[in-house]
Design an enzyme around this catalytic site. Structure first.
Site, short mmCIF file in Angstrom:
data_model
loop_
_atom_site.label_atom_id
_atom_site.label_comp_id
_atom_site.label_asym_id
_atom_site.label_seq_id
_atom_site.Cartn_x
_atom_site.Cartn_y
_atom_site.Cartn_z
CD GLN A 288 23.39 45.43 -2.78
OE1 GLN A 288 23.30 46.07 -3.83
NE2 GLN A 288 24.11 45.87 -1.76
NE ARG B 226 22.12 51.84 -11.46
CZ ARG B 226 23.09 51.36 -10.68
NH1 ARG B 226 23.20 51.72 -9.43
NH2 ARG B 226 23.97 50.50 -11.17
CG HIS C 120 24.02 45.58 -8.88
ND1 HIS C 120 23.69 46.92 -8.83
CD2 HIS C 120 24.89 45.39 -7.87
CE1 HIS C 120 24.33 47.51 -7.84
NE2 HIS C 120 25.07 46.59 -7.23
CG ASN D 230 26.53 48.31 -10.15
OD1 ASN D 230 26.34 49.52 -10.13
ND2 ASN D 230 27.10 47.67 -9.13
CD GLU D 231 30.07 49.86 -7.91
OE1 GLU D 231 30.56 48.94 -7.23
OE2 GLU D 231 29.70 50.93 -7.41
CG ASN E 147 27.76 53.39 -9.07
OD1 ASN E 147 26.93 54.08 -9.68
ND2 ASN E 147 27.59 52.10 -8.85
CE1 TYR F 290 28.16 54.31 -2.11
CE2 TYR F 290 29.06 53.49 -4.18
CZ TYR F 290 28.01 53.63 -3.30
OH TYR F 290 26.76 53.10 -3.61
CD GLU G 97 25.48 51.71 -6.64
OE1 GLU G 97 26.37 51.63 -5.76
OE2 GLU G 97 25.12 50.76 -7.35
CD1 TRP H 251 24.14 52.08 -1.34
CD2 TRP H 251 23.26 51.46 -3.31
NE1 TRP H 251 23.92 50.72 -1.29
CE2 TRP H 251 23.39 50.32 -2.48
CE3 TRP H 251 22.72 51.31 -4.60
CZ2 TRP H 251 22.99 49.04 -2.89
CZ3 TRP H 251 22.34 50.05 -5.00
CH2 TRP H 251 22.48 48.93 -4.16
CD GLU I 148 27.43 47.16 0.96
OE1 GLU I 148 26.39 47.51 0.40
OE2 GLU I 148 28.53 47.15 0.40
CD1 TRP I 149 27.52 44.72 -2.15
CD2 TRP I 149 26.73 42.78 -2.96
NE1 TRP I 149 26.65 44.99 -3.19
CE2 TRP I 149 26.16 43.84 -3.70
CE3 TRP I 149 26.38 41.47 -3.30
CZ2 TRP I 149 25.25 43.64 -4.73
CZ3 TRP I 149 25.47 41.26 -4.34
CH2 TRP I 149 24.91 42.34 -5.04
C1 FCB Z 1 28.55 49.65 -4.61
C2 FCB Z 1 27.55 48.62 -5.09
C3 FCB Z 1 26.26 48.61 -4.34
C4 FCB Z 1 26.47 48.86 -2.86
C5 FCB Z 1 27.33 50.06 -2.64
C6 FCB Z 1 27.54 50.41 -1.18
O1 FCB Z 1 29.84 49.21 -4.89
O2 FCB Z 1 27.26 48.83 -6.45
O3 FCB Z 1 25.60 47.42 -4.60
O4 FCB Z 1 26.95 47.74 -2.26
O5 FCB Z 1 28.58 49.89 -3.24
#
Ligand code: FCB
Length: 473
Positions: A35, A92, A136, A180-181, A309, A311, A378, A424, A431-432
């Site tokens: 990223q 991180r 990641h 990660n995730e 993490n 959100y 995150e 984060w 952003e992917w």
């Molecule tokens: C998470 C990811 C991170 C970022 C956030 C917004 O799922 O780990 O890389 O994209 O969302």
């Protein structure tokens, strides 16, 4: 002292008290290699699945790629200086697997390792604790070509890569996160296909999830063997999952999604077993024949900490009768027809509902699984930012952080051993599947000039770190 007989001068109910976090609370910010680094073909780095995916037409918004990103690879010194200005206690970051082990097998790439050595040394020189994530999402492309995470051998490759990194950086990195995730790697990467490598097969997604966790367990063992004093954990993305109503059908929908989103990972990692109801929900997708004797013991190898993490929250409802299941590839294999409901509460620029109490709920839930120290690895939000006179006044993002830190503090008061929090993200980045169209950073990045501008949230976060807590408002 105030006179108890006199009415309050202001509406005290609307005031938010100051809050202090426990001594030594680890205040940090997070990023990930693909990223921010850029330098995609520099110094021996070879493609990962995200290079291939982002270069495939139609995969990422506007055809954006991580080729240049924030050019962090060439701006490491300046970026660490910005972290030091913020007063970060920890940073991180993730290591790009194909930068340090091109192709994903064989010898290390000395130039790749050198970049991370310089990063770590610069952090340490500035009193910032390096927190290293091994994976990641940037699987070396040849490993995907050999089957990717649905193939068992990828787990063994991940353990080899871990040893290589532990040998190279274990003398100076104390905190290690394996994955990660894994939910995103497995179910977005191989289920819905909205993330790299973009495959769409429910059984493969479930196999990928298992092999990611197997790789995690082997990676923990490799780290323990190479660096017995390392603090080792894994980062999972978790959501509270609520039923849209109290009907048995909606409650069942919530149970199913909770199984796939949360318990698919928490139970094997922390209890050494898959939940029976989840296995039953998935029976039309897979017979779990990919699980071998001993796997779950490896997967549940004891950890030192758990990274969470957080959100948002999911609210779900039972399928509507008479309405055919959407045939688009799904990240919820076996439960494709569950409906995701919006509640009409404020959302971020990702469309994710803002739900700070859900963070406290999530932390309490993980604590019910384990007494291990927890870290929010995150938490953050995307909003549309505007640069006005060289300033970015991101009040929405600041309010998001403030609300979530209050929830984190509540969890600590409830007895959750929360030891740190990573915002984060340090800076805007790739952003992917959304490319550069979504901004999560506390530091604004102008992608044309690579100028960094700390936003209001960054200045505010610096004050939070300085006082180890939140000021009264
Ligand atoms: C998470 C990811 C991170 C970022 C956030 C917004 O799922 O780990 O890389 O994209 O969302």
């Amino acid at each position: 002292m105030s006179n108890p007989a006199s009415p309050p001068a202001v509406d005290v109910l609307d005031e938010r008290p100051g809050l202090t976090f426990p001594p030594g609370f680890l205040w940090g910010a997070a990023t990930a290699a693909y990223q921010i680094e850029g330098a995609a073909a520099v110094d021996g780095r070879t493609p990962s699945i995200w290079d291939t995916f982002s270069h495939t037409e139609g995969r990422v918004v506007a055809g954006h790629t991580g080729d240049v990103a924030c050019d962090h690879y060439h701006r490491l010194g300046d970026d660490v200086a910005l972290m030091a200005e913020l007063g970060l206690k920890s940073y991180r970051f993730s290591v790009s697997w194909p930068r340090v082990q091109p192709g994903g097998t064989g010898a290390a790439n000395p130039q790749g390792l050198d970049f991370y050595r310089r990063l770590v040394d610069e952090l340490l020189a500035n009193g910032i604790e390096p927190w290293l994530t091994l994976y990641h999402w940037d699987l070396p492309q040849p490993l995907e070509d050999a089957g990717g995470w649905p193939a068992r051998d990828t787990a063994a490759r991940f353990a080899d890569y871990t040893t290589l990194l532990a040998d190279a950086l274990g003398d100076r990195v104390r905190y290690w996160t394996t994955l990660n995730e894994p939910w995103c790697s497995a179910f977005l990467g191989y289920g819905s296909g909205v993330h790299a490598p973009g495959r769409t097969n429910g059984a493969d997604a479930v196999r990928a999830g298992h092999h990611l966790m197997l790789g995690h367990g082997l990676s923990v063992q490799a780290l323990r063997a190479a660096r017995p004093t390392a603090e080792v954990g894994v980062t999972v993305n978790l959501y509270p999952v609520d039923p849209a109503s109290d009907t048995p059908a909606d409650r069942d929908a919530a149970r199913r999604i909770d199984g796939l989103a949360n318990r698919f990972f928490l139970d094997p990692l922390l209890r050494g077993s898959y939940p029976e109801d989840l296995v039953a929900d998935l029976r039309t997708v897979t017979d779990f024949g990919h699980v071998r004797d001993g796997d779950l013991a490896t997967i549940s190898t004891p950890l030192d900490l758990v990274g969470v993490n957080y959100y948002s929250r999911h609210v779900v409802a039972a399928p509507t009768e008479g309405v055919a299941t959407d045939s688009a590839p799904s990240c919820w294999p076996g439960s494709e027809d569950v409906r995701f409901v919006t509640r009409g509460v404020p959302v971020t620029d990702m469309g994710w509902e803002i739900d700070a109490p859900g963070l406290a709920e999530t932390l309490r839930r993980v604590h019910d699984y384990t007494d291990l120290p927890l870290y929010v690895t995150e938490n953050g939000s995307a909003f549309v930012d505007s640069v006005v006179d060289g300033q970015v006044d991101d009040v929405d993002r600041l309010a998001y952080f403030d609300a979530h830190l209050r929830a984190a503090h509540e969890a600590i008061n409830d007895g959750v051993p929360l030891r740190g929090y990573f915002a984060w993200s340090l800076m805007d980045n790739f952003e992917w599947a959304w490319g550069y169209t979504k901004r999560f950073g506390m530091i604004h990045v102008d992608y044309d000039s690579q100028v960094r501008t700390p936003k209001s949230s960054a200045k505010w976060y610096a004050s939070v770190i300085r006082r180890n807590g939140l000021a009264a408002q």
